[in-house]
Design an enzyme around this catalytic site. Structure first.
Site, PDB file in Angstrom:
ATOM      1  N   LYS A 227      33.667  40.044  27.055  1.00 59.49           N
ATOM      2  CA  LYS A 227      32.100  40.341  27.602  1.00 59.49           C
ATOM      3  C   LYS A 227      32.014  40.766  25.823  1.00 59.49           C
ATOM      4  CE  LYS A 227      34.292  40.502  31.555  1.00 59.49           C
ATOM      5  NZ  LYS A 227      35.812  40.407  31.703  1.00 59.49           N
ATOM      6  N   LYS A 404      39.079  48.639  33.649  1.00 57.86           N
ATOM      7  CA  LYS A 404      40.325  47.751  32.425  1.00 57.86           C
ATOM      8  C   LYS A 404      39.984  49.187  31.190  1.00 57.86           C
ATOM      9  CE  LYS A 404      38.595  43.554  33.573  1.00 57.86           C
ATOM     10  NZ  LYS A 404      38.911  42.898  34.453  1.00 57.86           N
TER      11      LYS A 404
END
Length: 484
Positions: A227, A404
């Site tokens: 991303k 994450k």
């Protein structure tokens, strides 16, 4: 002859299956891959006729060494080398960083020799908690773009939030801003109406490795899980938040999604730009002219050291996994890890066990309710051995935690796209920001401790009392863990 074939068709097909399976097994053995993974593939090929060959075809082929994902030489050799030279630290600067990081300088040195992972010094870093905050920042930055907008996402859907993003980039393209969008063909869902709208507005877009039936190929290998957003070469975004209503918590707490992203302004945007351009070169097969506008001079004077670490089939080393491994091994006080999918390799398991047994405060935060049955039970199969080593494990109860992140000793933190699983370490294209800054680390640590208030802590005694049937499900799921 035809009658013989008709009478023995199944015998012939089974024989052909095992002939091909034998050939595949020989290929697997000569690759010298992880023994657990090798045994898993061999069992699947032997015990599941026909299905085993399909599993191996879609999941078992290793492309890292064959370099089918190599980018064009002009990007690899010229642009990347120029950046490496630009960010080459002088010895006195490295000494200053060494004094701050102590043993964690090993992290910098581990990745420093990679031309794709220079250490950058001058950056402003903003941690973005959850989708609402990310999209508030992102939409404002997109509206203010003057020269170019580069977007690379695993998931883009043209739902409410995705529709707003598409509207913005279409308007910017119509105003003369260059807009380039790369999206993963398996993860994304963009209607023909939205594609037509973008095309008419002048947005350039390409799918990453298109597949024939995206809905039925959700676990195909070599997906682009990154991303990345780069705006005017000055502002960059990276983290766990895709473009979909699932990430924004529109449903007033009914389906809460906890996630983390990071906004970067400064030198680290240039490596992000490089990784976008290498992907764009791959998906578009275009000869994009590299100009100074794509890599403007940095004006940020705030000193926050950042490395952009990328890994995937196009890298010689598992950069992100190695960085996580070193970060755990060099911890002095604590290691706090948040991940939605925890299916680790032996290196990470051992690092966590050794750190915890050595007195380091090691804590792992995972979802209590997962979006994948197999991943959930595979994760659970690893927890007892960690609890036995005094790793503290928490399961998030407020909703689904997709962040994450890792933070170590108030010195080092990482925010990115990589999970702690086989797929992120070895198969998918991933990217993380490695941040060497006490303020950022303390802020991320506080987010972690706040999340623990919405979590249950597992105890070894209670966990060992789970049912035998549950343990059987875990053992079954773990058997497939190298393929997940």
């Amino acid at each position: 002859m035809i009658e013989f074939l008709k009478a023995h068709i199944w015998s012939i097909l089974v024989g052909l299956n095992y002939l091909l399976a034998l050939f595949a097994i020989v290929v697997i053995l000569f690759k010298n891959i992880n023994p657990t993974k090798t045994i898993t593939y061999i069992l699947v090929l032997v015990m599941l006729p026909f299905v085993g060959l399909l599993v191996y075809y879609f999941f078992g082929q290793e492309y890292r060494k064959s370099k089918i994902f190599n980018r064009k030489n002009i990007l690899n050799k010229n642009i990347v080398k120029k950046l490496a030279d630009e960010f080459h630290l002088k010895s006195k600067d490295m000494d200053r960083l060494d004094a701050f990081l102590d043993d964690k300088i090993k992290l910098v040195k581990l990745l420093y020799k990679s031309e794709n992972t220079p250490i950058t010094r001058f950056n402003e870093v903003t941690i973005l908690k959850n989708g609402k905050e990310k999209f508030q920042y992102l939409f404002e930055d997109l509206k203010n773009a003057k020269h170019h907008i580069h977007l690379e996402y695993y998931i883009i859907k043209d739902d409410d939030i995705g529709g707003k993003l598409i509207d913005i980039i279409c308007k910017k393209a119509e105003s003369g801003v260059s807009v380039r969008l790369s999206f993963d063909d398996v993860g994304s869902k963009i209607s023909s109406k939205s594609r037509k709208k973008m095309k008419q507005a002048g947005v350039e877009f390409h799918a990453f490795m298109p597949v024939l039936f995206p809905r039925f190929t959700g676990k195909l290998n070599y997906r682009n899980h990154r991303k990345i957003v780069v705006i005017d070469g000055e502002i960059g975004y990276v983290g766990g938040i895709n473009v979909s209503d699932n990430y924004v918590n529109y449903k007033n707490g009914e389906s809460f999604w906890r996630d983390t992203h990071v906004r970067i302004v400064g030198e680290a945007v240039k490596p992000l730009q490089v990784h976008f351009l290498m992907t764009w070169d791959f998906v578009s097969d275009s000869n994009l002219k590299i100009t100074q506008k794509l890599f403007p001079e940095n004006t940020i004077k705030t000193e926050t050291a950042v490395q952009i670490a990328a890994s995937g089939p196009d890298t010689d080393w598992a950069n992100i996994m190695e960085a996580i491994f070193v970060a755990i091994n060099t911890a002095d006080d604590y290691v706090y890890i948040t991940t939605p999918y925890f299916i680790p390799n032996e290196q990470i398991i051992t690092a966590l066990q050794v750190a915890a047994k050595s007195g380091i405060d090691v804590r792992l935060l995972i979802p209590k309710i997962s979006d994948s049955w197999t991943a959930k039970h595979a994760t659970n199969s690893y927890l007892e051995m960690l609890l036995e080593a005094d790793v503290r494990i928490y399961r998030y109860e407020k909703g689904f935690i997709h962040a994450k992140t890792i933070v170590v000793d108030d010195v080092f933190s990482t925010i990115g796209t990589a999970n702690l699983d086989y797929r992120s370490f070895n198969i998918n294209f991933e990217i993380n920001a490695l941040i060497y800054n006490s303020k950022t680390s303390e802020e991320l640590k506080n987010h972690f401790l706040e999340d623990l208030k919405n979590s249950e802590e597992l105890t070894l005694k209670d966990w060992q009392e789970r049912s035998t049937f549950t343990k059987v499900k875990e053992a079954y799921a773990r058997l497939w863990s190298p393929l997940l």
